[in-house]
Scaffold this motif. Structure first.
Motif, PDB file in Angstrom:
ATOM      1  N   UNK A  69      38.159  35.665  36.881  1.00 43.62           N
ATOM      2  CA  UNK A  69      36.807  36.073  36.519  1.00 43.62           C
ATOM      3  C   UNK A  69      35.819  34.918  36.707  1.00 43.62           C
ATOM      4  N   UNK A  70      34.544  35.268  36.714  1.00 40.75           N
ATOM      5  CA  UNK A  70      33.476  34.309  37.006  1.00 40.75           C
ATOM      6  C   UNK A  70      32.571  34.178  35.787  1.00 40.75           C
ATOM      7  N   UNK A  71      32.449  32.967  35.248  1.00 41.95           N
ATOM      8  CA  UNK A  71      31.648  32.722  34.055  1.00 41.95           C
ATOM      9  C   UNK A  71      30.165  32.760  34.396  1.00 41.95           C
ATOM     10  N   UNK A  72      29.408  33.503  33.585  1.00 42.81           N
ATOM     11  CA  UNK A  72      27.957  33.526  33.743  1.00 42.81           C
ATOM     12  C   UNK A  72      27.298  33.644  32.380  1.00 42.81           C
ATOM     13  N   UNK A  73      26.041  33.210  32.312  1.00 46.01           N
ATOM     14  CA  UNK A  73      25.257  33.266  31.086  1.00 46.01           C
ATOM     15  C   UNK A  73      24.097  34.239  31.241  1.00 46.01           C
ATOM     16  N   UNK A  74      23.392  34.156  32.393  1.00 44.05           N
ATOM     17  CA  UNK A  74      22.253  35.023  32.671  1.00 44.05           C
ATOM     18  C   UNK A  74      22.664  36.173  33.575  1.00 44.05           C
ATOM     19  N   UNK A  75      22.124  37.373  33.300  1.00 41.01           N
ATOM     20  CA  UNK A  75      22.350  38.474  34.232  1.00 41.01           C
ATOM     21  C   UNK A  75      21.357  38.346  35.386  1.00 41.01           C
ATOM     22  N   UNK A  76      21.351  39.302  36.288  1.00 38.48           N
ATOM     23  CA  UNK A  76      20.494  39.219  37.467  1.00 38.48           C
ATOM     24  C   UNK A  76      19.013  39.264  37.133  1.00 38.48           C
ATOM     25  N   UNK A  77      18.687  39.653  35.899  1.00 43.90           N
ATOM     26  CA  UNK A  77      17.288  39.775  35.495  1.00 43.90           C
ATOM     27  C   UNK A  77      16.848  38.641  34.568  1.00 43.90           C
ATOM     28  N   UNK A  78      17.675  37.598  34.485  1.00 43.87           N
ATOM     29  CA  UNK A  78      17.320  36.439  33.681  1.00 43.87           C
ATOM     30  C   UNK A  78      17.471  36.639  32.197  1.00 43.87           C
ATOM     31  N   UNK A  79      18.275  37.606  31.794  1.00 54.04           N
ATOM     32  CA  UNK A  79      18.514  37.873  30.383  1.00 54.04           C
ATOM     33  C   UNK A  79      19.843  37.263  29.950  1.00 54.04           C
ATOM     34  N   UNK A  80      19.863  36.698  28.724  1.00 53.17           N
ATOM     35  CA  UNK A  80      21.091  36.135  28.185  1.00 53.17           C
ATOM     36  C   UNK A  80      22.086  37.257  27.919  1.00 53.17           C
ATOM     37  N   UNK A  81      23.287  37.113  28.443  1.00 52.43           N
ATOM     38  CA  UNK A  81      24.313  38.139  28.265  1.00 52.43           C
ATOM     39  C   UNK A  81      24.872  38.092  26.855  1.00 52.43           C
ATOM     40  N   UNK A  82      25.169  36.883  26.377  1.00 51.21           N
ATOM     41  CA  UNK A  82      25.691  36.705  25.024  1.00 51.21           C
ATOM     42  C   UNK A  82      25.213  35.372  24.493  1.00 51.21           C
ATOM     43  N   UNK A  83      24.651  35.390  23.291  1.00 47.53           N
ATOM     44  CA  UNK A  83      24.101  34.164  22.712  1.00 47.53           C
ATOM     45  C   UNK A  83      25.176  33.167  22.320  1.00 47.53           C
ATOM     46  N   UNK A  84      26.427  33.593  22.323  1.00 50.06           N
ATOM     47  CA  UNK A  84      27.503  32.714  21.855  1.00 50.06           C
ATOM     48  C   UNK A  84      28.269  32.040  22.988  1.00 50.06           C
ATOM     49  N   UNK A 292      27.449  30.412  40.603  1.00 53.70           N
ATOM     50  CA  UNK A 292      26.653  29.286  41.091  1.00 53.70           C
ATOM     51  C   UNK A 292      25.175  29.572  41.203  1.00 53.70           C
ATOM     52  N   UNK A 293      24.756  30.833  41.057  1.00 49.17           N
ATOM     53  CA  UNK A 293      23.332  31.173  41.103  1.00 49.17           C
ATOM     54  C   UNK A 293      22.748  31.337  39.704  1.00 49.17           C
ATOM     55  N   UNK A 294      23.525  30.992  38.710  1.00 49.52           N
ATOM     56  CA  UNK A 294      23.112  31.041  37.311  1.00 49.52           C
ATOM     57  C   UNK A 294      23.013  29.607  36.809  1.00 49.52           C
ATOM     58  N   UNK A 295      21.788  29.090  36.698  1.00 40.97           N
ATOM     59  CA  UNK A 295      21.590  27.687  36.341  1.00 40.97           C
ATOM     60  C   UNK A 295      22.193  27.348  34.983  1.00 40.97           C
ATOM     61  N   UNK A 296      22.079  28.249  34.017  1.00 39.36           N
ATOM     62  CA  UNK A 296      22.620  27.964  32.691  1.00 39.36           C
ATOM     63  C   UNK A 296      24.142  27.939  32.698  1.00 39.36           C
ATOM     64  N   UNK A 297      24.751  28.817  33.482  1.00 40.44           N
ATOM     65  CA  UNK A 297      26.212  28.832  33.576  1.00 40.44           C
ATOM     66  C   UNK A 297      26.716  27.551  34.222  1.00 40.44           C
ATOM     67  N   UNK A 298      26.051  27.113  35.292  1.00 37.67           N
ATOM     68  CA  UNK A 298      26.447  25.872  35.964  1.00 37.67           C
ATOM     69  C   UNK A 298      26.280  24.690  35.016  1.00 37.67           C
ATOM     70  N   UNK A 299      25.162  24.646  34.319  1.00 38.33           N
ATOM     71  CA  UNK A 299      24.911  23.554  33.371  1.00 38.33           C
ATOM     72  C   UNK A 299      26.006  23.494  32.310  1.00 38.33           C
ATOM     73  N   UNK A 300      26.326  24.624  31.722  1.00 41.40           N
ATOM     74  CA  UNK A 300      27.333  24.661  30.664  1.00 41.40           C
ATOM     75  C   UNK A 300      28.718  24.291  31.170  1.00 41.40           C
ATOM     76  N   UNK A 301      29.078  24.793  32.352  1.00 40.93           N
ATOM     77  CA  UNK A 301      30.404  24.517  32.905  1.00 40.93           C
ATOM     78  C   UNK A 301      30.574  23.028  33.204  1.00 40.93           C
ATOM     79  N   UNK A 302      29.563  22.424  33.826  1.00 39.98           N
ATOM     80  CA  UNK A 302      29.663  21.008  34.178  1.00 39.98           C
ATOM     81  C   UNK A 302      29.575  20.143  32.924  1.00 39.98           C
ATOM     82  N   UNK A 303      28.755  20.536  31.972  1.00 37.91           N
ATOM     83  CA  UNK A 303      28.654  19.789  30.712  1.00 37.91           C
ATOM     84  C   UNK A 303      30.008  19.746  30.015  1.00 37.91           C
TER      85      UNK A 303
END
Length: 436
Positions: A69-84, A292-303
């Protein structure tokens, strides 16, 4: 005939050596059948680690039944999928991330146009991969050492490389830190811990492991990170580096930009495995697949990867699924091997910059007026930098022979002498703006 457990007579040639050693260790009054029932007998005490025996003839599947599976934070519309599922990004960091993504996007557009006008010789864009560049850089420390490929100028931008420095390099003038010796977009900056780019595919990956090993020996609170594309995972350097890193337990992040294409070769023609993430697991490396097109997901994964790499002194592999919306380089026409509707879909519907903008707008941090000012100011600053870089003279001819040896050897002095004589004899064949 295979040997069976029991009390009957067996030809010694049919009894495995391990079995013979176990026979010699049977205690008085203990039967062979009792020994066979011993659970320890079902385990091979191999030098590489204990392995359970099995009587089932079973091969490992050639591929997993389900893709990782592929980790993401934002959906295609820039909405947070889950706050946790993500770590909050401070407002100032979030806005700098967006500003740098827009700057990178603008820089790519203008330098690409400059190459098409014949003002520079070559260029590589990062269109569609802005989130990978900027978000991963934001999650690192300036002390972390970057060993890049040629599609990570955003990491350098984040660290403070100026638009003038980018322009000086691409025009190869006397202020270029590489002294005009490199192709355009082959940046490097010692003060920003950014190794000079090498065109050769995947050679930077083993280098990163060596850097990480040095950081480990020096007990530095930092890691190394190396970037490469999916095509790089088809090179031997990738496999040697992952094995070296796993065995030596060094703090390195392997960041794979899986954009689906190794120039014109699709991933379906490169490998049958489930991308790069499964390969990290095969080498005993903790791995994750991220959008890789989700900036928040990339930030969290690398952090998170950085924290684990340093605190546990271990390698981490991050595979970012993205898409190269631009051509491979100015030497390429990707419409020859990719359908136009595919390119357009990723350029618009899955644009990482637009998705991230929707998120910061939703937080009340951004609006159209600020957007317009940013893009106008970046474009103006970059055009001024290009004009200045273009007017600046090239490095002196003597710079061709410096920075390799402490004392220039006789063969290089002879080459310089011959070159000067040739230029004097045929001045029309050499650039007039290079000081001789």
């Amino acid at each position: 005939m295979a040997p069976s457990c029991g009390t009957g007579n067996h030809p010694s040639s049919l009894i495995p050596r391990l079995f013979i050693r176990r026979l010699g260790s049977i205690k008085a009054g203990e039967s062979l059948s009792q020994e066979c029932d011993d659970s320890n007998f079902q385990v091979l005490d191999f030098p590489g680690g204990k392995v359970n025996f099995s009587s089932e003839l079973r091969f490992l599947s050639e591929s997993p039944l389900e893709r990782i599976s592929c980790y993401r934070v934002l959906d295609d519309y820039g909405q947070i999928i889950s706050a946790s599922n993500f770590q909050q990004v401070r407002k100032e960091i979030a806005l700098k991330m967006y500003s740098d993504m827009v700057t990178l996007q603008t820089m790519d557009t203008i330098f690409y146009e400059a190459q098409r006008q014949g003002r520079i010789s070559f260029y590589v864009t990062t269109i569609g991969e802005e989130a990978i560049n900027i978000a991963s850089a934001a999650a690192l420390s300036i002390d972390d050492i970057v060993i890049p490929q040629y599609r990570e100028p955003g990491v350098l931008l984040w660290r403070g490389f100026t638009l003038q420095e980018f322009a000086n390099h691409n025009f190869g003038n006397k202020y270029d830190s590489g002294k005009g010796r490199q192709m355009p977009v082959h940046y490097g900056c010692n003060k920003l811990n950014y190794f000079t780019v090498s065109s050769t595919i995947a050679t930077q990956i083993p280098h990163a492991v060596g850097v990480a090993f040095a950081l480990k020996m020096d007990k530095k609170n930092a890691c190394a990170i190396t970037y490469f594309g999916d095509g790089g995972t088809s090179e031997g350097d990738f496999h040697a580096a992952l094995n070296f890193a796993a065995v030596m337990e060094v703090p390195v992040i392997f960041f794979c930009r899986n954009n689906g294409w190794a120039i014109s070769t699709p991933t379906t023609e490169q490998f049958r495995s489930d991308g790069a993430v499964i390969r990290g697991q095969a080498y005993g490396i903790r791995s994750i697949r991220v959008d890789g097109n989700d900036a928040l997901a990339v930030y969290n994964a690398v952090h998170a990867a950085r924290e684990m790499a340093i605190s546990e002194c271990r390698p981490i592999l991050v595979e970012a699924l993205t898409y190269r919306a631009g051509h491979h380089s100015t030497s390429d026409d990707s419409t020859k091997y990719r359908p136009l509707d595919e390119i357009e879909h990723w350029r618009t519907a899955r644009d990482p910059v637009s998705r991230y903008r929707k998120w910061i707008e939703g937080n009340g941090w951004w609006n159209d007026e600020v957007e317009l000012n940013l893009r106008s100011n970046v474009r103006k600053e970059l055009l001024q930098a290009i004009q200045a870089a273009e007017k600046t003279e090239k490095p002196a001819l003597a710079e061709l022979f410096t920075d390799v040896y402490d004392q220039v050897p006789s063969n290089l002095r002879e080459q310089e002498k011959l070159l000067r004589e040739t230029i004097k004899e045929h001045p029309g064949d050499y650039p007039p703006d290079v000081p001789v």
